[in-house]
Motif scaffolding. Structure first.
Motif, PDB file in Angstrom:
ATOM      1  N   ASP A  70       4.312  59.932 -35.123  1.00 22.82           N
ATOM      2  CA  ASP A  70       5.596  60.361 -35.572  1.00 22.82           C
ATOM      3  C   ASP A  70       6.719  59.497 -34.812  1.00 22.82           C
ATOM      4  N   PHE A  71       6.294  58.320 -33.774  1.00 21.66           N
ATOM      5  CA  PHE A  71       6.575  57.926 -33.169  1.00 21.66           C
ATOM      6  C   PHE A  71       8.330  56.789 -33.610  1.00 21.66           C
ATOM      7  N   PRO A  72       9.315  56.420 -32.488  1.00 21.71           N
ATOM      8  CA  PRO A  72      10.607  56.066 -33.372  1.00 21.71           C
ATOM      9  C   PRO A  72       9.811  54.637 -33.271  1.00 21.71           C
ATOM     10  N   SER A  73      10.639  53.990 -34.285  1.00 23.02           N
ATOM     11  CA  SER A  73      10.549  52.226 -34.206  1.00 23.02           C
ATOM     12  C   SER A  73      11.200  51.901 -33.356  1.00 23.02           C
ATOM     13  N   ASN A  74      10.650  50.167 -33.290  1.00 21.26           N
ATOM     14  CA  ASN A  74      11.150  49.342 -32.245  1.00 21.26           C
ATOM     15  C   ASN A  74      11.917  49.161 -32.384  1.00 21.26           C
ATOM     16  N   GLN A  75      13.589  49.038 -33.263  1.00 21.78           N
ATOM     17  CA  GLN A  75      14.320  49.381 -33.147  1.00 21.78           C
ATOM     18  C   GLN A  75      15.414  49.969 -32.502  1.00 21.78           C
ATOM     19  N   GLU A  76      14.644  52.140 -32.762  1.00 23.44           N
ATOM     20  CA  GLU A  76      15.231  52.787 -32.381  1.00 23.44           C
ATOM     21  C   GLU A  76      15.525  52.486 -30.717  1.00 23.44           C
ATOM     22  N   LEU A  77      13.770  52.206 -30.182  1.00 30.70           N
ATOM     23  CA  LEU A  77      13.361  52.183 -28.530  1.00 30.70           C
ATOM     24  C   LEU A  77      14.348  51.216 -28.208  1.00 30.70           C
ATOM     25  N   GLY A  78      14.360  49.885 -29.510  1.00 26.73           N
ATOM     26  CA  GLY A  78      15.631  49.201 -28.685  1.00 26.73           C
ATOM     27  C   GLY A  78      16.569  49.566 -28.048  1.00 26.73           C
ATOM     28  N   ALA A  79      16.953  50.317 -29.035  1.00 27.66           N
ATOM     29  CA  ALA A  79      18.948  51.212 -28.682  1.00 27.66           C
ATOM     30  C   ALA A  79      18.822  52.245 -27.852  1.00 27.66           C
ATOM     31  N   ARG A  80      17.812  52.749 -27.496  1.00 27.05           N
ATOM     32  CA  ARG A  80      17.872  53.755 -26.519  1.00 27.05           C
ATOM     33  C   ARG A  80      16.790  53.438 -24.649  1.00 27.05           C
ATOM     34  N   ASN A  81      16.542  52.761 -25.554  1.00 32.00           N
ATOM     35  CA  ASN A  81      15.955  52.680 -23.735  1.00 32.00           C
ATOM     36  C   ASN A  81      16.821  51.333 -22.792  1.00 32.00           C
ATOM     37  N   VAL A  82      16.564  51.204 -21.753  1.00 30.83           N
ATOM     38  CA  VAL A  82      17.465  49.994 -21.240  1.00 30.83           C
ATOM     39  C   VAL A  82      16.205  49.199 -20.225  1.00 30.83           C
ATOM     40  N   ALA A  83      16.868  48.206 -19.917  1.00 24.09           N
ATOM     41  CA  ALA A  83      16.587  48.077 -18.601  1.00 24.09           C
ATOM     42  C   ALA A  83      17.177  47.778 -18.018  1.00 24.09           C
ATOM     43  N   LEU A  84      17.782  48.071 -16.150  1.00 27.18           N
ATOM     44  CA  LEU A  84      18.043  48.373 -15.048  1.00 27.18           C
ATOM     45  C   LEU A  84      18.553  46.972 -14.112  1.00 27.18           C
ATOM     46  N   LYS A  85      19.283  46.576 -13.991  1.00 25.59           N
ATOM     47  CA  LYS A  85      19.025  45.336 -13.292  1.00 25.59           C
ATOM     48  C   LYS A  85      19.795  45.629 -11.195  1.00 25.59           C
ATOM     49  N   MET A  86      19.648  46.321  -9.960  1.00 23.51           N
ATOM     50  CA  MET A  86      20.050  47.288  -9.228  1.00 23.51           C
ATOM     51  C   MET A  86      20.679  46.262  -8.440  1.00 23.51           C
ATOM     52  N   THR A  87      21.682  45.988  -7.753  1.00 22.80           N
ATOM     53  CA  THR A  87      21.676  45.615  -6.597  1.00 22.80           C
ATOM     54  C   THR A  87      22.276  46.664  -5.909  1.00 22.80           C
ATOM     55  N   GLN A  88      21.323  46.115  -4.357  1.00 23.55           N
ATOM     56  CA  GLN A  88      20.473  46.936  -3.322  1.00 23.55           C
ATOM     57  C   GLN A  88      20.932  46.451  -2.296  1.00 23.55           C
ATOM     58  N   PHE A  89      21.131  46.895  -0.610  1.00 24.53           N
ATOM     59  CA  PHE A  89      20.868  46.749   0.446  1.00 24.53           C
ATOM     60  C   PHE A  89      19.449  47.322   0.982  1.00 24.53           C
ATOM     61  N   ASP A  90      18.852  46.266   2.038  1.00 24.11           N
ATOM     62  CA  ASP A  90      17.598  47.098   2.854  1.00 24.11           C
ATOM     63  C   ASP A  90      17.890  46.527   3.761  1.00 24.11           C
ATOM     64  N   PHE A  91      16.903  46.867   4.848  1.00 30.92           N
ATOM     65  CA  PHE A  91      17.275  46.539   6.231  1.00 30.92           C
ATOM     66  C   PHE A  91      16.244  45.789   6.434  1.00 30.92           C
ATOM     67  N   ALA A  92      16.996  44.350   7.054  1.00 33.64           N
ATOM     68  CA  ALA A  92      16.286  44.088   7.980  1.00 33.64           C
ATOM     69  C   ALA A  92      14.905  44.255   8.736  1.00 33.64           C
TER      70      ALA A  92
END
Length: 369
Positions: free
Chosen positions: A29-51
């Protein structure tokens, strides 16, 4: 007639029972696609790293600046756990991020400037959306009740390209001596960018998708997908000491001077590097070598102190690939910062281009974020 109806009722009941528990799993009994879209997100992170000294100079060779930082970006996934915009994801998604964005399926975007807590050993981070809005949230289940053959959905937003949903089953549940779930292996395909996304069983999230399991010796995929039990995140969410907001830049400062303050010394050795030898028109440098075992998702610093200005430090992985390079530049110390994404056996090599032996001291640090 009554007998016919009784037979039909029994047959339908048997069919419902079989459908609900087919494969040994819970009712799908999984959530609908609409419910999944409202509760799950993409994360775009700006980071630093060591060269790590590997940036190219004007001649196309590694510049040897071992403490140089560079900006990096990454995509991951996460899911909402309260109406205030608290997001659960992986630590390796948030690691060394100084800002981020939460991208929703319907196109809205919210800035992320704060982190509540992270748990490095379990690869969990809890972030907070910066926005005055009430968000729908996921229902969190009990990962200790998960069993092999349970039907699951892996939900994520890899590379910010939109909601990605894959189906599968729990293939293995790894439990500790207290019968608590430590890892959930499953067959719902995940890929780069799915890290931190939700693993659903029915309407409840029972795991945090981490990654495709890799072979530590080679870094290659084993083909197994695994998730972190949601009970580990629930424990963090319920702890009053983590009901706080910390700036991402406070935890992961993109500044060399501030990073140095987070260094914790692990070891220190002294030694001598043999002199270089002339071989025809080339110089064969003297060398000193030592092994170093790293931990997963851990950053390290190495510092060589020497009276010589003509030595180099090279860090090699188990396949003899160069992971870091530092060259002495008119100073008497030689620093190098590197990142280790999974356990690795490194070799630290010090090279001496002088025609005399050179004494040195080598200190190893772990960066404590």
């Amino acid at each position: 007639m009554n007998r016919f109806l009784i037979v039909m009722v029994l047959a339908v009941s048997a069919l419902i029972f079989h459908s609900s528990f087919h494969g040994g799993g819970q009712a799908a009994d999984f959530p609908s696609n609409q419910e999944l879209g409202a509760r799950n997100v993409a994360l775009k992170m700006t980071q630093f790293d060591f060269a790590s000294g590997l940036k190219q100079d004007a001649n196309g060779k590694p510049n040897g600046n071992g403490v140089e930082l560079m900006e990096a970006g990454s995509f991951g996934s996460g899911f909402l756990v309260d109406e205030e915009g608290t997001i659960v994801t992986n630590y390796h998604v948030a690691r060394k991020s100084f800002k981020g964005e939460a991208l929703f399926q319907e196109g809205s975007r919210f800035e992320i400037r704060n982190i509540k807590v992270y748990d490095l050993p379990n690869d969990i981070a809890i972030l907070k959306i910066s926005g005055q809005k009430s968000f729908p949230s996921c229902v969190l289940g009990d990962s200790n009740t998960v069993e092999p053959r349970d039907k699951v959905l892996a939900v994520g937003n890899p590379l910010g390209m939109g909601l990605n949903i894959t189906e599968g089953s729990v293939s293995q549940v790894v439990r500790n001596d207290l019968k608590q779930t430590e890892r959930i292996n499953h067959t719902a395909t995940i890929t780069s960018g799915n890290s931190g996304g939700a693993l659903y069983r029915g309407n409840e999230v029972i795991g945090i998708n981490a990654a495709v399991m890799v072979n530590p010796a080679y870094g290659g995929s084993t083909g197994f997908f695994y998730a972190i039990p949601i009970n580990k995140a629930k424990k963090l969410l319920a702890d009053p000491q983590f009901n706080r907001l910390l700036s991402l830049e406070q935890i992961f400062p993109p500044n060399v001077e501030l990073i140095v303050n987070k260094a914790q010394q692990l070891d220190g050795v002294t030694g001598q590097i043999q002199p270089a030898r002339q071989k025809g028109n080339e110089v064969d440098p003297g060398a000193w070598k030592a092994g170093f075992q790293s931990l997963a998702l851990t950053d390290y610093g190495f510092l060589v102190e020497s009276p010589s200005e003509n030595i180099c430090m090279v860090l090699l992985d188990s396949q003899n690939r160069t992971k870091g390079f530092a060259r002495m530049k008119h100073k008497q110390y030689l620093p190098l910062f590197v990142s280790s994404n999974y356990p690795e056996q490194y070799s630290i090599v010090l090279l001496n281009f002088n025609n005399k032996p050179v004494n040195f001291g080598l200190k190893t640090y772990r960066l404590v974020w």
